[in-house]
Scaffold this motif. Structure first.
Motif, mmCIF file in Angstrom:
data_model
loop_
_atom_site.group_PDB
_atom_site.id
_atom_site.type_symbol
_atom_site.label_atom_id
_atom_site.label_comp_id
_atom_site.label_asym_id
_atom_site.label_seq_id
_atom_site.Cartn_x
_atom_site.Cartn_y
_atom_site.Cartn_z
ATOM 1 N N PHE A 54 4.858 11.871 -9.602
ATOM 2 C CA PHE A 54 3.428 11.708 -9.733
ATOM 3 C C PHE A 54 2.719 10.438 -9.533
ATOM 4 C CE2 PHE A 54 1.996 15.760 -10.850
ATOM 5 C CZ PHE A 54 2.764 16.486 -11.496
ATOM 6 N N GLY A 55 3.831 9.515 -10.004
ATOM 7 C CA GLY A 55 3.077 8.108 -9.482
ATOM 8 C C GLY A 55 2.815 7.951 -8.140
ATOM 9 N N ASN A 61 0.073 9.447 -6.640
ATOM 10 C CA ASN A 61 -1.283 8.715 -7.174
ATOM 11 C C ASN A 61 -1.479 7.601 -6.163
ATOM 12 O OD1 ASN A 61 -2.716 10.399 -9.161
ATOM 13 N ND2 ASN A 61 -1.449 9.606 -10.666
ATOM 14 N N THR A 62 -0.542 6.909 -6.115
ATOM 15 C CA THR A 62 -0.645 5.657 -5.470
ATOM 16 C C THR A 62 -0.819 6.300 -3.809
ATOM 17 O OG1 THR A 62 1.167 5.066 -6.659
ATOM 18 C CG2 THR A 62 0.632 3.553 -4.500
ATOM 19 N N ILE A 69 3.989 -1.635 -2.501
ATOM 20 C CA ILE A 69 3.831 -1.013 -3.740
ATOM 21 C C ILE A 69 4.491 0.457 -3.506
ATOM 22 C CG2 ILE A 69 2.102 0.312 -5.015
ATOM 23 C CD1 ILE A 69 0.136 -1.519 -4.707
ATOM 24 N N LEU A 106 -2.376 8.835 -2.935
ATOM 25 C CA LEU A 106 -3.690 9.380 -2.634
ATOM 26 C C LEU A 106 -4.696 8.176 -2.647
ATOM 27 C CD1 LEU A 106 -4.011 12.265 -5.368
ATOM 28 C CD2 LEU A 106 -4.688 12.402 -2.851
ATOM 29 N N MET A 107 -4.375 7.319 -3.628
ATOM 30 C CA MET A 107 -5.334 6.165 -3.482
ATOM 31 C C MET A 107 -5.240 5.383 -1.955
ATOM 32 S SD MET A 107 -7.269 5.092 -5.702
ATOM 33 C CE MET A 107 -7.500 4.857 -7.440
ATOM 34 N N ARG A 167 -9.702 5.655 4.386
ATOM 35 C CA ARG A 167 -10.623 6.689 5.120
ATOM 36 C C ARG A 167 -11.350 6.036 6.284
ATOM 37 N NH1 ARG A 167 -12.595 5.597 0.114
ATOM 38 N NH2 ARG A 167 -14.808 5.221 0.072
ATOM 39 N N PHE A 170 -7.108 7.332 0.525
ATOM 40 C CA PHE A 170 -8.627 7.199 0.448
ATOM 41 C C PHE A 170 -9.225 5.524 0.805
ATOM 42 C CE2 PHE A 170 -9.699 11.183 -0.164
ATOM 43 C CZ PHE A 170 -9.009 11.931 -0.843
ATOM 44 N N GLU A 171 -8.263 4.840 0.597
ATOM 45 C CA GLU A 171 -8.631 3.502 0.755
ATOM 46 C C GLU A 171 -8.660 3.192 2.512
ATOM 47 O OE1 GLU A 171 -7.437 -1.120 0.975
ATOM 48 O OE2 GLU A 171 -5.902 0.615 1.092
ATOM 49 N N ILE A 201 -19.725 2.394 3.698
ATOM 50 C CA ILE A 201 -19.589 1.233 3.837
ATOM 51 C C ILE A 201 -18.426 0.545 2.961
ATOM 52 C CG2 ILE A 201 -21.056 -0.935 3.569
ATOM 53 C CD1 ILE A 201 -23.502 1.038 3.468
ATOM 54 N N MET A 252 0.742 -5.214 1.349
ATOM 55 C CA MET A 252 0.484 -4.969 0.136
ATOM 56 C C MET A 252 0.654 -3.339 -0.348
ATOM 57 S SD MET A 252 -0.283 -5.765 -2.985
ATOM 58 C CE MET A 252 -1.345 -7.214 -3.238
ATOM 59 N N ARG A 253 -0.016 -2.574 0.577
ATOM 60 C CA ARG A 253 0.205 -1.120 0.200
ATOM 61 C C ARG A 253 1.693 -0.848 0.289
ATOM 62 N NH1 ARG A 253 -3.516 0.794 4.147
ATOM 63 N NH2 ARG A 253 -1.808 1.604 5.247
#
Lengths: 245, 405, 407
Positions: B279-280, B283-284, B21, B286-287, B293, B290-291, B405, B17-18
């Motif tokens: 920028f898109g 952002n993607t 994208i 970065l998300m 991490r 963090f997803e 968690i 999925m990631r």
């Protein structure tokens, strides 16, 4: 028998055409033959205004003419010279003789319902059309020929047909109707107030009415006409434009 | 190093999925870039083609003095030699000789100033698309004498229609006034109503007969393709001395510069698109970082050093780009292929097009170099975009990361 | 309901980093969309102000019927009530009277048809910046019987300052218009076909030439703020006698310009569409990642009893709030940038610039400051945010709590 009949019909038809041509020619010569000098006024009428010009005109046949404007004051001294197909203009303020280019030929002459081109084209009545007598009419209590003019295929005229009414006795042109090709009457010319000018009988008033607009017409009034004056082609020169009185 | 590479590769396919994208963003960016470029060039080329086909042609030739005042006595010298030269040139597709006169057209109720264009009908058909613009009547297909084609606007003004008679008045070479009667044989409508009002077309043979002289004022040449114009121009300049020869860029300079103006625009738009894309992606990503991490924190906790983590993420991005970039270029190429045949119908977005010389359908075109350029640019920008999120990944504290968690 | 809002709001700030990323993607969307559109609109505005400033002005008043048939017979004498209406209009600085007609110009041997413009020189200078176009000589005074010639005409006749030109034509009510006028100035008009055939006279001299004392063919209004044009026109429609006069704005006076802009705009919209595709993708990507990250959280909430519908609603509200913040910030952010490019437009390359200048256009790409652009595109982006929220909505809908918590 058939052959003879058809021959007869053709003969009559041709004779008719010949006659019509002759009639028109005579009418034309009656009006314009030889040399003449005329004094007249031209009144231009419009729905909201009207204007009258006092004019002196010299002409030799159909090919040469001078028009001198004496009134109103603003136009005084303006001269038009026509030599065959060309028109020249003299303005006292400018003191130069200018030839009118084709673009100005189609513009109205001095704001009237005649175009510059009309001044030039009159002789084409004989050459550019075929003529046929189609009947009789009574105008001003005078018996007239009703003659139809059909433009020849190559003739450079805008009309679809012209009807003209010529007095049978004196060959006066008492009226004309100008039609477009769809048969709509576009312009009308009517003559009246017939009187003697010297030894010639002529209508002294001619009214030109364009029918597309309301309340518009141009009225020519002849005040006096002298015939066979002593002028020739050389009189109609650019130099003389300045000297006319 | 190899391990990092292996892990990076496997990571991509581990989280479809990631990855999808990010790949899609890249594909979209490249596709968008290619499409916009092709679209703009297509738009411009359409406009230019239209003008060339309807009025300007590829090359125009006049007598050197003619264009000063359009004095009709300056006719082209040796038209027959001219025609022979045209015939002999393999790159010239067609040519047309014209006579031009300024004059008046009159109907029973009105007159108008016009430019009278005398054409040889067969020649003219090969050079301009006038005959396609007839709304009524035919392109000189008539047995009647002196046919004339007038614009719809003018016909209305003069209150004439098919088969009506009009009189043309103009001056010949000796300044005599000439008039002739003509019959309306066809009525045309182009995108420019001023043009329609001011130009009428008659046959050269009729015009020459009236003025009793055979001169031509203008020769228009069409090449097989616009790229040949330059070489044809230089050949003609050598062969035809004593004539003014102009290519379409000189005849209509606004067309020549339209390309350059458009390129400035394109540059601006591309910058905006690229920035939006970057920028898109930032952002993607970065998300995404963090997803992950927990996972990244885990890696760092078991000993993977920070620079390796950085390389890992960057490598992942590299692979994603390597998958995305060619796909994007392929998709772009396919789209261009398709649309360059069917065209893009712009009438969904606007109506004013036909009046300015454009049909509603635009055919995108693009030079091959742009595929490469766009691909490389997006590739690079993606990598640059990935730097920031990768750096952020390094700031993760492994202990905190595991604890989340 | 209030509860849901509270929860949504707190959710946003609970995870600042995530929210900031989401908000910034929306910020970028608005920023770039408005940026691009501002340039497109800016160019159109520039084209309009160039063309309008060249000749027609934004608003004109004529005698009713003049536009259909542009002759001296359709000239008029502006009456007091008209003058008063114009003076009372706040958006109108001044008005210029013009008397325009055709004439035949002539020198010793040559003639040429010309367009004669009788104007008030100082006022037209304000509107059309005539003085910068003068290449020789100066303006005539209001009463002098001299003229200014366009460059093309001067070259055609080979005349210069001090020589005279004859004008001949038809005046009002059919009188002859004729006069000879010394040349006091020569100017270069931006449009080549105008440059070959225009003669400028002081309006009183033109009125005398055409025997039309006090008459004008058009009054050109100097509009202060073009953006308020429609409102101004509506007000004037009420105060002017529309049976006598016709009031036309530049769109009616220059229909070809309107068509050119529309044609160009169509292409521009397609390009904007492509930009929006990228924007949508950016926002979607962000929301996708955000959803993936919060799967665990959603799983827990649903398993402890929160109804899916409420969760969805909360999430949607979160999106809208973040969207709103992003949009507002985006608009605030782009405004100074637009302002900068409004004052310092992008200049076109040298050669292209030359070609454009010959047509009288400025070779620049400015940005428009129009507020409605920001408003419209802000709304569009909000719509996109809501649309993209469909993904998280559907995900929550399909959520199987146990599976989610395992993520």
């Amino acid at each position: 028998m058939k052959k003879l009949l058809s021959f007869f019909i053709v003969f009559v038809f041709q004779a008719n055409a010949q006659d019509a041509y002759q009639i028109i020619k005579q009418a034309d010569e009656h009006l314009r033959g030889g040399s003449q000098k005329a004094v007249m006024s031209i009144e231009v009428q419009r729905p909201k205004w009207s204007r009258t010009m006092e004019i002196k005109a010299w002409s030799l046949g159909n090919d040469y003419s001078f028009i001198l404007i004496n009134a109103p004051a603003r136009d005084k001294g303006t001269v038009f010279l026509k030599r065959e197909k060309e028109i020249w203009n003299w303005q006292p303020k400018i003191e130069k003789v200018i030839k009118l280019p084709p673009s100005m030929m189609m513009q109205s002459w001095m704001g009237s319902d005649f175009t510059n081109d009309d001044l030039v084209k009159e002789s084409s009545i004989l050459l550019d059309y075929t003529h046929e007598i189609i009947g009789d009419t009574l105008i001003l209590n005078r018996a007239c020929y009703n003659i139809q003019l059909t433009p020849k295929p190559e003739a450079a005229v805008v009309w679809g047909k012209i009807k003209t009414f010529i007095d049978k006795n004196d060959f006066l042109q008492l009226g004309s109707e100008f039609y477009d090709e769809d048969g709509y009457l576009i312009n009308k010319m009517e003559a009246s107030e017939i009187r003697f000018f010297g030894s010639k009988i002529l209508p002294s008033k001619m009214v030109m009415t364009p029918l597309e607009e309301e309340g518009q017409m141009t009225i020519l009034l002849y005040k006096s006409i002298e015939y066979n004056i002593d002028i020739d082609e050389t009189f109609f020169s650019k130099q003389n434009m300045k000297r006319l009185r | 190093m190899m391990t990092t590479v292996k892990i990076a590769w496997r990571n991509i396919w581990r989280t479809p999925m990631r990855s999808l994208i990010v790949i899609s963003s890249i594909v979209l960016g490249i596709w968008a870039g290619i499409f916009v470029i092709a679209f703009c060039y297509g738009l411009n080329s359409q406009r230019t083609m239209n003008r060339i086909e309807s009025a300007v042609s590829h090359i125009q030739i006049h007598h050197p003095e003619y264009e000063k005042d359009f004095d009709s006595k300056f006719t082209i010298e040796n038209p027959i030699t001219l025609e022979k030269t045209f015939e002999a040139d393999p790159e010239i597709k067609s040519y047309a000789l014209r006579s031009l006169q300024l004059g008046m057209i009159s109907s029973p109720i009105k007159s108008n100033g016009v430019q009278i264009i005398g054409v040889n009908k067969a020649q003219e058909k090969e050079v301009t698309n006038l005959y396609k613009n007839l709304t009524k009547g035919s392109y000189f297909e008539t047995k009647r004498k002196n046919p004339i084609l007038i614009g719809e606007v003018l016909a209305k003004k003069l209150n004439v229609r098919l088969r009506s008679k009009v009189v043309l008045t103009f001056q010949d070479n000796e300044n005599n006034i000439i008039s002739g009667a003509f019959r309306v044989c066809g009525i045309f409508k182009t995108q420019f109503s001023k043009y329609d009002e001011g130009n009428v077309f008659i046959q050269n043979s009729d015009l020459h007969r009236l003025i009793q002289s055979e001169g031509y004022h203008q020769a228009a040449v069409l090449c097989y393709s616009i790229e040949q114009v330059e070489s044809v121009l230089s050949r003609l300049e050598n062969q035809l001395k004593g004539a003014t020869i102009k290519d379409w860029k000189k005849v209509a300079p606004e067309l020549a510069y339209a390309d350059e103006v458009m390129e400035t625009w394109l540059f601006l738009i591309m910058i905006i698109i690229m920035l939006t894309l970057i920028f898109g992606i930032i952002n993607t990503m970065l998300m995404a970082v963090f997803e992950r991490r927990k996972e990244l924190g885990m890696l760092m906790a078991i000993g993977m050093n920070k620079s390796k983590v950085f390389t890992l993420i960057l490598m992942e991005t590299l692979f994603l780009s390597l998958v995305g970039a060619p796909t994007g270029m392929l998709l772009g190429a396919l789209t261009i292929q398709l649309t360059s045949e069917t065209g893009i119908d712009l009438s969904i977005v606007g109506d004013g097009l036909q009046s300015v010389g454009l049909s509603n359908i635009i055919y995108p075109i693009i030079e091959p170099k742009f595929y490469f350029l766009t691909g490389v640019l997006v590739f690079l920008f993606t990598l640059i975009a990935a730097i920031y999120p990768s750096k952020k990944a390094l700031r993760l504290k492994p202990t905190e990361a595991i604890r989340t968690i | 309901m209030k509860m849901i809002f509270k929860i949504a709001w707190r959710n946003i700030w609970r995870n600042k980093r995530r929210s900031i990323i989401t908000i910034s993607s929306i910020f970028c969307a608005v920023f770039f969309a408005v940026f691009a559109r501002s340039f497109q609109i800016g160019v159109y505005d520039k084209m309009i102000s160039n063309m309008v400033g060249m000749y027609t002005g934004y608003l004109q008043i004529h005698q009713d019927g003049y536009w259909e048939e542009q002759s001296l017979e359709n000239s008029f004498i502006p009456d007091e009530s008209l003058r008063l209406s114009l003076q009372n209009q706040s958006n109108i600085n001044d008005y210029n009277e013009r008397l325009e007609s055709f004439a035949l110009s002539a020198s010793e041997e040559l003639t040429k048809g010309v367009m004669v413009m009788g104007i008030q020189f100082e006022k037209e200078d304000e509107l059309m910046d005539l003085s910068s176009k003068m290449t020789a000589g100066k303006f005539p005074s209001n009463t002098s019987n001299t003229l200014v010639l366009s460059e093309g005409l001067a070259a055609y006749y080979k005349l210069s300052i001090g020589d005279s030109l004859i004008l001949l034509g038809q005046g009002y009510h059919g009188t002859t218009a004729n006069g000879i006028y010394p040349i006091e100035g020569i100017l270069k008009l931006p449009m080549p076909n105008l440059n070959d055939r225009v003669v400028l006279l002081p309006i009183e001299t033109a009125q005398e030439l055409y025997a039309a004392p006090g008459r004008v063919t058009s009054i050109v209004l100097q509009v202060d703020d073009p953006k308020k044009l429609n409102a101004t026109k509506k007000e004037l429609d009420k105060t002017i006698d529309l049976n006598k006069y016709e009031l036309m704005d530049w769109k009616k006076l220059l229909p070809e310009l309107v068509q050119t802009i529309q044609a160009d705009s169509a292409g521009g919209i397609i390009i904007l569409g492509v930009l929006y595709m990228i924007i949508t993708f950016g926002i979607l990507g962000t929301l996708l990642m955000m959803t993936a990250e919060r799967m665990y959280e959603f799983g827990i909430l649903v398993s402890i009893g929160m109804r899916k519908g409420k969760l969805i609603l909360t999430m949607v509200i979160e999106s809208i709030i973040m969207g709103g913040i992003g949009i507002v910030l985006g608009i605030i952010g782009i405004t100074p940038v637009r302002y900068y490019f409004y004052l310092n437009p992008i200049n076109l390359e040298a050669e292209a610039a030359e070609a454009i200048k010959t047509y009288g256009f400025e070779p620049v790409i400015p940005a428009s400051l129009d507020l409605s652009i920001a408003f419209n595109h802000g709304l569009i982006v909000l719509g996109i945010v809501v649309l993209c929220s469909l993904y998280p909505i559907i995900t929550i809908f399909r959520l199987k709590p146990v599976k989610a918590m395992k993520a």
